[in-house]
Design a protein around this motif. Structure first.
Motif, PDB file in Angstrom:
ATOM      1  N   LEU A  22       0.837  -1.208   0.000  1.00 21.67           N
ATOM      2  CA  LEU A  22       0.000   0.000   0.000  1.00 21.67           C
ATOM      3  C   LEU A  22       0.867   1.251   0.000  1.00 21.67           C
ATOM      4  O   LEU A  22       0.635   2.189  -0.773  1.00 21.67           O
ATOM      5  CB  LEU A  22      -0.907   0.014   1.231  1.00 21.67           C
ATOM      6  CG  LEU A  22      -2.154  -0.860   1.197  1.00 21.67           C
ATOM      7  CD1 LEU A  22      -2.725  -1.000   2.601  1.00 21.67           C
ATOM      8  CD2 LEU A  22      -3.210  -0.273   0.255  1.00 21.67           C
ATOM      9  N   SER A  23       1.853   1.271   0.878  1.00 25.70           N
ATOM     10  CA  SER A  23       2.716   2.445   0.977  1.00 25.70           C
ATOM     11  C   SER A  23       3.480   2.675  -0.319  1.00 25.70           C
ATOM     12  O   SER A  23       3.580   3.803  -0.810  1.00 25.70           O
ATOM     13  CB  SER A  23       3.692   2.278   2.150  1.00 25.70           C
ATOM     14  OG  SER A  23       4.494   3.427   2.295  1.00 25.70           O
ATOM     15  N   GLN A  24       3.992   1.592  -0.889  1.00 24.05           N
ATOM     16  CA  GLN A  24       4.761   1.724  -2.130  1.00 24.05           C
ATOM     17  C   GLN A  24       3.884   2.107  -3.312  1.00 24.05           C
ATOM     18  O   GLN A  24       4.384   2.623  -4.313  1.00 24.05           O
ATOM     19  CB  GLN A  24       5.529   0.430  -2.401  1.00 24.05           C
ATOM     20  CG  GLN A  24       6.646   0.202  -1.381  1.00 24.05           C
ATOM     21  CD  GLN A  24       7.419  -1.080  -1.587  1.00 24.05           C
ATOM     22  OE1 GLN A  24       6.918  -2.043  -2.173  1.00 24.05           O
ATOM     23  NE2 GLN A  24       8.646  -1.124  -1.102  1.00 24.05           N
ATOM     24  N   ALA A  25       2.565   1.889  -3.174  1.00 31.13           N
ATOM     25  CA  ALA A  25       1.619   2.291  -4.227  1.00 31.13           C
ATOM     26  C   ALA A  25       1.116   3.722  -4.015  1.00 31.13           C
ATOM     27  O   ALA A  25       0.285   4.202  -4.796  1.00 31.13           O
ATOM     28  CB  ALA A  25       0.442   1.323  -4.263  1.00 31.13           C
ATOM     29  N   GLY A  26       1.595   4.380  -2.956  1.00 27.54           N
ATOM     30  CA  GLY A  26       1.240   5.777  -2.744  1.00 27.54           C
ATOM     31  C   GLY A  26       0.174   6.034  -1.699  1.00 27.54           C
ATOM     32  O   GLY A  26      -0.231   7.182  -1.489  1.00 27.54           O
ATOM     33  N   TYR A  27      -0.285   4.986  -1.023  1.00 25.98           N
ATOM     34  CA  TYR A  27      -1.271   5.152   0.041  1.00 25.98           C
ATOM     35  C   TYR A  27      -0.580   5.403   1.384  1.00 25.98           C
ATOM     36  O   TYR A  27       0.625   5.158   1.531  1.00 25.98           O
ATOM     37  CB  TYR A  27      -2.152   3.907   0.164  1.00 25.98           C
ATOM     38  CG  TYR A  27      -3.029   3.653  -1.036  1.00 25.98           C
ATOM     39  CD1 TYR A  27      -4.245   4.313  -1.179  1.00 25.98           C
ATOM     40  CD2 TYR A  27      -2.643   2.771  -2.043  1.00 25.98           C
ATOM     41  CE1 TYR A  27      -5.062   4.087  -2.285  1.00 25.98           C
ATOM     42  CE2 TYR A  27      -3.440   2.542  -3.145  1.00 25.98           C
ATOM     43  CZ  TYR A  27      -4.647   3.204  -3.263  1.00 25.98           C
ATOM     44  OH  TYR A  27      -5.441   2.986  -4.358  1.00 25.98           O
ATOM     45  N   GLN A  28      -1.347   5.848   2.376  1.00 25.15           N
ATOM     46  CA  GLN A  28      -0.866   5.980   3.746  1.00 25.15           C
ATOM     47  C   GLN A  28      -1.547   4.912   4.602  1.00 25.15           C
ATOM     48  O   GLN A  28      -2.673   5.106   5.073  1.00 25.15           O
ATOM     49  CB  GLN A  28      -1.175   7.366   4.317  1.00 25.15           C
ATOM     50  CG  GLN A  28      -0.899   7.508   5.818  1.00 25.15           C
ATOM     51  CD  GLN A  28       0.546   7.202   6.209  1.00 25.15           C
ATOM     52  OE1 GLN A  28       1.437   7.999   5.935  1.00 25.15           O
ATOM     53  NE2 GLN A  28       0.786   6.044   6.804  1.00 25.15           N
ATOM     54  N   PRO A  29      -0.889   3.763   4.794  1.00 24.03           N
ATOM     55  CA  PRO A  29      -1.498   2.741   5.636  1.00 24.03           C
ATOM     56  C   PRO A  29      -1.415   3.114   7.108  1.00 24.03           C
ATOM     57  O   PRO A  29      -0.437   3.733   7.554  1.00 24.03           O
ATOM     58  CB  PRO A  29      -0.664   1.487   5.338  1.00 24.03           C
ATOM     59  CG  PRO A  29       0.650   2.008   4.856  1.00 24.03           C
ATOM     60  CD  PRO A  29       0.395   3.345   4.223  1.00 24.03           C
ATOM     61  N   ILE A  30      -2.443   2.738   7.848  1.00 22.50           N
ATOM     62  CA  ILE A  30      -2.491   2.939   9.286  1.00 22.50           C
ATOM     63  C   ILE A  30      -2.725   1.575   9.909  1.00 22.50           C
ATOM     64  O   ILE A  30      -3.728   0.914   9.615  1.00 22.50           O
ATOM     65  CB  ILE A  30      -3.619   3.912   9.675  1.00 22.50           C
ATOM     66  CG1 ILE A  30      -3.380   5.281   9.039  1.00 22.50           C
ATOM     67  CG2 ILE A  30      -3.747   4.029  11.190  1.00 22.50           C
ATOM     68  CD1 ILE A  30      -4.613   6.158   9.005  1.00 22.50           C
ATOM     69  N   ILE A  31      -1.809   1.136  10.757  1.00 21.86           N
ATOM     70  CA  ILE A  31      -1.876  -0.212  11.322  1.00 21.86           C
ATOM     71  C   ILE A  31      -2.662  -0.204  12.629  1.00 21.86           C
ATOM     72  O   ILE A  31      -2.417   0.618  13.513  1.00 21.86           O
ATOM     73  CB  ILE A  31      -0.464  -0.769  11.589  1.00 21.86           C
ATOM     74  CG1 ILE A  31       0.338  -0.881  10.279  1.00 21.86           C
ATOM     75  CG2 ILE A  31      -0.541  -2.123  12.286  1.00 21.86           C
ATOM     76  CD1 ILE A  31       1.799  -1.253  10.501  1.00 21.86           C
ATOM     77  N   VAL A  32      -3.599  -1.154  12.726  1.00 21.44           N
ATOM     78  CA  VAL A  32      -4.268  -1.456  13.989  1.00 21.44           C
ATOM     79  C   VAL A  32      -3.986  -2.925  14.291  1.00 21.44           C
ATOM     80  O   VAL A  32      -4.229  -3.789  13.441  1.00 21.44           O
ATOM     81  CB  VAL A  32      -5.786  -1.209  13.893  1.00 21.44           C
ATOM     82  CG1 VAL A  32      -6.508  -1.858  15.067  1.00 21.44           C
ATOM     83  CG2 VAL A  32      -6.088   0.273  13.850  1.00 21.44           C
ATOM     84  N   ASP A  33      -3.445  -3.208  15.476  1.00 19.55           N
ATOM     85  CA  ASP A  33      -3.122  -4.592  15.824  1.00 19.55           C
ATOM     86  C   ASP A  33      -3.029  -4.703  17.348  1.00 19.55           C
ATOM     87  O   ASP A  33      -2.504  -3.795  17.992  1.00 19.55           O
ATOM     88  CB  ASP A  33      -1.789  -5.009  15.190  1.00 19.55           C
ATOM     89  CG  ASP A  33      -1.694  -6.508  14.972  1.00 19.55           C
ATOM     90  OD1 ASP A  33      -1.742  -7.255  15.971  1.00 19.55           O
ATOM     91  OD2 ASP A  33      -1.561  -6.944  13.809  1.00 19.55           O
ATOM     92  N   ASN A  34      -3.527  -5.807  17.893  1.00 17.44           N
ATOM     93  CA  ASN A  34      -3.393  -6.004  19.339  1.00 17.44           C
ATOM     94  C   ASN A  34      -2.222  -6.921  19.696  1.00 17.44           C
ATOM     95  O   ASN A  34      -1.992  -7.211  20.872  1.00 17.44           O
ATOM     96  CB  ASN A  34      -4.692  -6.546  19.946  1.00 17.44           C
ATOM     97  CG  ASN A  34      -5.031  -7.957  19.467  1.00 17.44           C
ATOM     98  OD1 ASN A  34      -4.339  -8.540  18.635  1.00 17.44           O
ATOM     99  ND2 ASN A  34      -6.121  -8.510  19.998  1.00 17.44           N
TER     100      ASN A  34
END
Length: 341
Positions: A22-34
């Protein structure tokens, strides 16, 4: 500002690779994880590959109030990829209640919150387990779903029904990606499959046996109606699978008002390989001889399943690029990198 995409379970195996793509495609990923079934080292690996920090929220997706805080802190989230779930077929047979509570509870909480924040695009991590034991192979998206062979598969079937009903009632436009068996690791060997404890999946058990972490590899079932008696699966490289999620996100964001509210795509190679074929191919590419034990069938396993990937190719423009041998070589490279860490 790049488009924000929330990735639940973004520190997990598939999620971490999707965050990179996603990041390399130009998006801003936001991670949610427990971090229930993942490790923070995956986030460090992601950031090392990308050369930058990625927003990370350590919360449980079943906690709606915590999810609300993420959406409030990150305005203008355009879409969500929902990976967060328990995922082991065999474990789900032993702990069905935990699977129903976690996999469905997290989805319901997420749908509630994205409805409040009016997010209109959702990619859901579904599975070929929704087909149960199919009558004919390969399976297409039109293949009837039958009774799931495990509680894990049942949670994916139920989730698809929930998402379809919610979309029909004005909820987010949704793409259901039914994928097959992800294997391998990123070419950098900075992220890969990182099971906690004894692996439930074939390939990390293979690589850990080759590395001497496991004494032997047990092949569960050698009397199936397959060429060599072992189960058949469709093994897709995890980076190929991650790229399919990027394509799906873009399709949702580009959708016209009259586009279908829910679409379903198989994501696999379109080829089936037996467990023993995978074992022998690994031995060839790694030069490692494995200590293999032939064991009885395992509860919840489907004898054979692989994809007809035509629809993804024609409608998404997505096709896999990596061979089984190259996928297994990347998994071995990742295992060797872990040994040096």
């Amino acid at each position: 500002m790049s488009t924000k995409i929330l990735v639940t379970g973004g520190a997990g195996y598939i999620g971490s690779h999707a965050v990179v793509e996603l990041s390399q495609a130009g998006y801003q990923p936001i991670i949610v994880d427990n971090f229930n079934n993942s490790q923070e080292s995956a986030v460090a690996g992601i950031e090392s590959i990308l050369g930058k920090k990625v927003p990370l929220y350590r919360i449980d997706c079943a906690d709606a109030e915590a999810l609300r805080s993420v959406f409030a802190a990150e305005p203008d989230i355009a879409g969500v990829i929902h990976f967060a779930a328990f995922k082991a077929v065999g474990e789900s047979v032993q702990k069905p209640l935990a699977y129903y509570q976690n996999n469905l509870g997290s989805l319901l909480a997420l749908l509630t919150v994205i409805g409040e924040f009016k997010v209109q695009s959702l990619v859901f991590s579904s599975s070929c387990t929704v087909y149960g034991i199919p009558d004919a192979l390969p399976v297409t998206e039109a293949t009837p779903t039958k009774k799931a062979n495990s509680p894990y598969g049942a949670t994916k079937q139920m989730a698809e029904d929930i998402l379809t009903d919610v979309a029909a009632a004005g909820g987010p436009r949704t793409i259901l990606l039914r994928y097959f068996n992800p294997i391998g690791a990123h070419e950098s060997a900075k992220i890969g499959e990182l099971p906690l404890g004894v692996p439930n999946n074939l390939v990390p058990f293979i690589t850990q046996t080759a590395a001497g972490i496991r004494e032997k590899l047990t092949v569960y079932g050698t009397d199936y109606d397959t060429p060599d008696g072992s189960c058949i699966r469709d093994y897709i490289h995890v980076v190929d699978l991650a790229k399919a999620h990027v394509v799906a996100v873009q399709r949702l964001l580009d959708a016209q008002p009259d586009a279908a509210q829910v679409e379903t795509f198989n994501v696999g190679t379109g080829r089936g390989n037996t467990v023993l074929e995978v074992v022998h191919t690994f031995e060839e590419v790694s030069g490692q001889k494995l200590n293999v034990e032939l064991g009885p069938r395992r509860p919840g396993d489907v004898p054979a399943i692989y994809a007809d990937a035509t629809k993804a190719a024609t409608e998404l423009g997505f096709e896999t690029e990596t061979t089984l041998a190259d996928s297994l070589a990347s998994a071995w490279k990742w295992q060797q990198a872990l040994a040096k860490a």
